[in-house]
Design a protein around this motif. Structure first.
Motif, short mmCIF file in Angstrom:
data_model
loop_
_atom_site.label_atom_id
_atom_site.label_comp_id
_atom_site.label_asym_id
_atom_site.label_seq_id
_atom_site.Cartn_x
_atom_site.Cartn_y
_atom_site.Cartn_z
N HIS A 144 0.85 -1.19 0.00
CA HIS A 144 0.00 0.00 0.00
C HIS A 144 0.88 1.24 0.00
O HIS A 144 1.98 1.21 0.55
N ARG A 145 0.35 2.34 -0.55
CA ARG A 145 0.99 3.63 -0.32
C ARG A 145 0.88 3.91 1.18
O ARG A 145 -0.07 3.49 1.82
N LYS A 146 1.82 4.66 1.72
CA LYS A 146 1.84 4.87 3.17
C LYS A 146 0.56 5.52 3.68
O LYS A 146 0.02 5.10 4.70
N GLU A 147 0.03 6.51 2.95
CA GLU A 147 -1.18 7.18 3.44
C GLU A 147 -2.37 6.22 3.44
O GLU A 147 -3.22 6.29 4.33
N VAL A 148 -2.42 5.30 2.49
CA VAL A 148 -3.50 4.30 2.47
C VAL A 148 -3.31 3.33 3.63
O VAL A 148 -4.27 2.98 4.32
N TYR A 149 -2.08 2.90 3.85
CA TYR A 149 -1.78 1.99 4.97
C TYR A 149 -2.20 2.61 6.30
O TYR A 149 -2.83 1.95 7.14
N LEU A 150 -1.87 3.88 6.50
CA LEU A 150 -2.23 4.55 7.75
C LEU A 150 -3.75 4.66 7.89
O LEU A 150 -4.29 4.50 8.99
N ASP A 151 -4.46 4.93 6.78
CA ASP A 151 -5.92 4.98 6.82
C ASP A 151 -6.50 3.62 7.21
O ASP A 151 -7.44 3.53 8.00
N ILE A 152 -5.94 2.55 6.66
CA ILE A 152 -6.40 1.19 6.98
C ILE A 152 -6.18 0.90 8.46
O ILE A 152 -7.06 0.38 9.14
#
Length: 77
Positions: free
Chosen positions: A43-51
């Motif tokens: 995942h892109r980092k911002e997507v990972y953090l959202d998850i």
């Protein structure tokens, strides 16, 4: 943090299963390709953090719901 310099079409290996290839460079943008087994989540980092945030909120909601159900069950006795 390990910092490496790579040119277009050069790769970086992570362990035996993951390879990151530089596909193109245009101004400040770099396109990379990632070859990894299907079981490895990427995942892109911002997507990972959202998850992660969504998972934390969901788990907290579950705990709060269980506590409320427990209170209701005890009161129903």
């Amino acid at each position: 943090m390990l910092v490496l310099t790579r040119k277009v079409n050069e790769s970086i290996k992570i362990g035996d299963e993951i390879e990151i290839t530089i596909l193109s460079v245009s101004g400040e943008q770099i396109k990379i390709g990632i070859d990894a087994p299907k079981h490895v989540e990427i995942h892109r980092k911002e997507v990972y953090l959202d998850i992660q945030n969504e998972n934390n909120q969901a788990s907290q909601t579950s705990v709060d719901l269980l506590k409320q159900l427990n209170i209701n069950f005890k009161n129903a006795r």
